[in-house]
Design an enzyme around this catalytic site. Structure first.
Site, mmCIF file in Angstrom:
data_model
loop_
_atom_site.group_PDB
_atom_site.id
_atom_site.type_symbol
_atom_site.label_atom_id
_atom_site.label_comp_id
_atom_site.label_asym_id
_atom_site.label_seq_id
_atom_site.Cartn_x
_atom_site.Cartn_y
_atom_site.Cartn_z
ATOM 1 N N ASN A 78 0.296 4.943 2.574
ATOM 2 C CA ASN A 78 -0.802 5.897 1.818
ATOM 3 C C ASN A 78 -2.186 5.584 2.091
ATOM 4 O O ASN A 78 -2.361 4.935 3.243
ATOM 5 C CB ASN A 78 -0.455 5.944 0.334
ATOM 6 C CG ASN A 78 -0.925 7.394 -0.157
ATOM 7 O OD1 ASN A 78 -1.940 7.983 -0.255
ATOM 8 N ND2 ASN A 78 0.096 7.827 -0.927
ATOM 9 N N ARG A 79 -3.135 5.593 1.294
ATOM 10 C CA ARG A 79 -4.700 5.664 1.553
ATOM 11 C C ARG A 79 -5.349 4.492 0.972
ATOM 12 O O ARG A 79 -4.868 3.927 -0.005
ATOM 13 C CB ARG A 79 -5.185 6.927 1.252
ATOM 14 C CG ARG A 79 -4.942 8.102 2.188
ATOM 15 C CD ARG A 79 -5.474 9.321 1.672
ATOM 16 N NE ARG A 79 -5.091 10.489 2.632
ATOM 17 C CZ ARG A 79 -4.100 11.158 2.616
ATOM 18 N NH1 ARG A 79 -3.165 11.080 1.537
ATOM 19 N NH2 ARG A 79 -3.794 12.026 3.469
ATOM 20 N N HIS A 104 -1.506 4.767 5.912
ATOM 21 C CA HIS A 104 -0.082 4.504 6.548
ATOM 22 C C HIS A 104 -0.157 3.494 7.487
ATOM 23 O O HIS A 104 0.562 3.514 8.623
ATOM 24 C CB HIS A 104 0.344 5.570 7.094
ATOM 25 C CG HIS A 104 0.898 6.799 6.088
ATOM 26 N ND1 HIS A 104 1.327 6.311 4.956
ATOM 27 C CD2 HIS A 104 0.917 8.135 6.299
ATOM 28 C CE1 HIS A 104 1.698 7.440 4.004
ATOM 29 N NE2 HIS A 104 1.464 8.623 5.089
ATOM 30 N N HIS A 175 9.245 7.903 5.237
ATOM 31 C CA HIS A 175 8.287 9.159 5.230
ATOM 32 C C HIS A 175 9.197 10.202 5.747
ATOM 33 O O HIS A 175 8.804 11.005 6.475
ATOM 34 C CB HIS A 175 7.297 8.863 6.166
ATOM 35 C CG HIS A 175 6.214 9.841 5.833
ATOM 36 N ND1 HIS A 175 6.003 11.068 5.751
ATOM 37 C CD2 HIS A 175 4.679 9.503 5.182
ATOM 38 C CE1 HIS A 175 5.091 11.701 5.389
ATOM 39 N NE2 HIS A 175 3.918 10.549 5.150
ATOM 40 N N TYR A 177 11.064 14.036 5.726
ATOM 41 C CA TYR A 177 10.692 15.191 5.242
ATOM 42 C C TYR A 177 12.042 15.898 4.996
ATOM 43 O O TYR A 177 12.827 16.068 5.959
ATOM 44 C CB TYR A 177 9.619 15.994 6.119
ATOM 45 C CG TYR A 177 8.329 15.559 6.100
ATOM 46 C CD1 TYR A 177 7.408 16.024 5.655
ATOM 47 C CD2 TYR A 177 8.102 14.408 7.049
ATOM 48 C CE1 TYR A 177 6.240 15.586 5.861
ATOM 49 C CE2 TYR A 177 6.653 14.086 7.400
ATOM 50 C CZ TYR A 177 5.575 14.694 6.611
ATOM 51 O OH TYR A 177 4.543 14.255 6.626
ATOM 52 N N ASP A 240 -0.304 16.688 -2.401
ATOM 53 C CA ASP A 240 -0.193 15.255 -1.475
ATOM 54 C C ASP A 240 -0.767 14.180 -2.589
ATOM 55 O O ASP A 240 -1.860 13.968 -2.519
ATOM 56 C CB ASP A 240 -1.300 15.427 -0.376
ATOM 57 C CG ASP A 240 -1.165 14.255 0.636
ATOM 58 O OD1 ASP A 240 -0.235 13.413 0.323
ATOM 59 O OD2 ASP A 240 -1.998 14.431 1.624
ATOM 60 N N GLN A 279 4.940 9.695 -3.837
ATOM 61 C CA GLN A 279 3.926 10.687 -3.400
ATOM 62 C C GLN A 279 4.841 11.969 -2.951
ATOM 63 O O GLN A 279 5.653 11.826 -2.143
ATOM 64 C CB GLN A 279 3.286 10.009 -2.053
ATOM 65 C CG GLN A 279 2.338 10.868 -1.722
ATOM 66 C CD GLN A 279 0.687 10.590 -2.140
ATOM 67 O OE1 GLN A 279 0.833 9.852 -2.991
ATOM 68 N NE2 GLN A 279 -0.123 11.270 -1.780
ATOM 69 N N GLU A 306 7.791 10.039 -1.040
ATOM 70 C CA GLU A 306 7.583 8.602 -0.630
ATOM 71 C C GLU A 306 7.379 7.881 -1.918
ATOM 72 O O GLU A 306 6.438 7.654 -2.728
ATOM 73 C CB GLU A 306 6.420 8.228 0.099
ATOM 74 C CG GLU A 306 6.403 9.332 1.256
ATOM 75 C CD GLU A 306 4.793 9.815 1.693
ATOM 76 O OE1 GLU A 306 4.294 8.733 2.128
ATOM 77 O OE2 GLU A 306 4.730 10.937 1.556
#
Length: 343
Positions: A78-79, A104, A175, A177, A240, A279, A306
């Site tokens: 993440n950030r 990431h 991660h 999807y 997000d 997330q 996530e």
């Protein structure tokens, strides 16, 4: 033993695919590139199998298309705002790979590593890799493992662990999807989701948490009851955002996290985790992206869930800590169970 084959090379090194088999036709395909979940074949209510995770046919697409599909991400997933934080009084600057932000693990994060197979059996594969001191700006030499295993009940367990020789921060995530109708089967806006979360983290225009922790009541983030993912979006980009898990931890050390269901096929997953947050990302970046079996992924082709420490935790002391010290072991577990819904 797991079925292991060589599927190509990157930088002169063999890239391997390992396949695990479970009950009811469950099949899991894993790659040493990024220790990633490449295929997940799950039966519907009638026993028909579909691969429910997004990915690519071509090894080069795994490298160039972005999106972190199926990968083990880190060192800090993440950030991190402005790629900066303070750890034990020391100013740390890490790679800025999303504008001025860190995402990431940076441009050469764990997702781009060529992991080795440390051990494998008919029911598990363990990948191993190392991150040297200073990689992407992080302090400490870190060794890490990612294990995928099919347990006795037919569930898929992902366990990520790490150790360091110097205090650092770490937040490894998977991660993948998901599209429960099958990869390439259109968008996921009509698929149903519930999340055991009473709070969420608002974000600014950089998708960095503001530091607030808000109740989900009356917002697009209220997934406490099963509802279509696309029924209420927070904006044109979809979700997000981090949802703060509120269910208590069970005796096995995991807390209930979410349920996702495709009402047409009946494919359903339930998920539990050791982590405090999840997330939810609805894949707004997909734009005719090359997929598997000749498919092209359009906007909202899959959703990522996530489980994690909160984004930008190193800059928010009131968030759950991501600090890892020498002598400690970081351990993050996700468990997926597959039980089709009746017609």
């Amino acid at each position: 033993m797991a079925d292991v084959t060589i599927i190509g090379q990157i930088d002169g090194r063999d890239i391997k695919a390992a396949t695990l088999f479970g009950p009811g036709g469950l099949r899991v395909v894993l790659l040493t590139y990024g220790a990633r979940l490449a295929e997940l074949w799950v039966p519907d209510r009638d026993g028909s199998l579909a691969d429910i995770v997004l990915g690519h046919d071509d090894l080069q697409d795994w490298r160039t298309q972005g999106g972190y599909l199926g990968a083990t991400c880190g060192r800090y997933s993440n950030r991190i705002a402005d790629g900066r934080f303070v750890l034990d009084g020391r100013a740390i600057k890490v790679d800025q790979n999303e504008g001025n932000q860190h995402l990431h693990g940076g441009r050469d994060g764990f997702d781009r590593k060529l992991w080795t197979i440390d051990s494998h059996s008919a029911q598990h594969v363990t990948f191993a890799a190392a991150s040297p001191d200073g990689e992407m700006g992080y302090p400490g030499a870190v060794t890490m493992r990612t294990t995928y295993r099919i347990d006795a009940a037919g569930g898929l367990v992902i366990e990520m662990t790490a150790k360091t020789n110097t205090a650092t921060v770490i937040n490894m995530v998977n991660h993948a999807y998901f599209n429960l109708a099958g990869q390439g089967a259109g968008d996921v806006m009509g698929q149903l989701l519930s999340v055991c979360a009473g709070f969420y983290l608002p974000v600014d225009d950089r998708l960095i948490p503001t530091g607030e922790v808000r109740p989900v009541t009356g917002t697009a983030f209220d997934f406490r009851a099963l509802r279509p993912i696309g029924a209420l979006l927070p904006g044109p980009g979809g979700f997000d955002h981090n949802l703060c898990l509120s269910a208590p931890v069970a005796a096995d050390g995991l807390r209930p996290c979410l349920q996702a269901l495709d009402p047409v096929s009946g494919r359903r997953i339930t998920m539990s985790t050791t982590e405090p947050g999840v997330q939810l990302y609805t894949g707004a970046h997909f734009d005719a992206t090359p997929g598997k079996a000749g498919q092209r992924y359009a906007r909202f082709a899959g959703f990522a869930v996530e489980t994690q420490r909160f984004p930008d935790s190193p800059n928010n002391p009131h968030f759950p800590s991501a600090r890892l010290a020498p002598g400690e072991t970081y351990r993050h577990v996700m468990r997926f169970d597959f039980c089709p819904a009746p017609r």
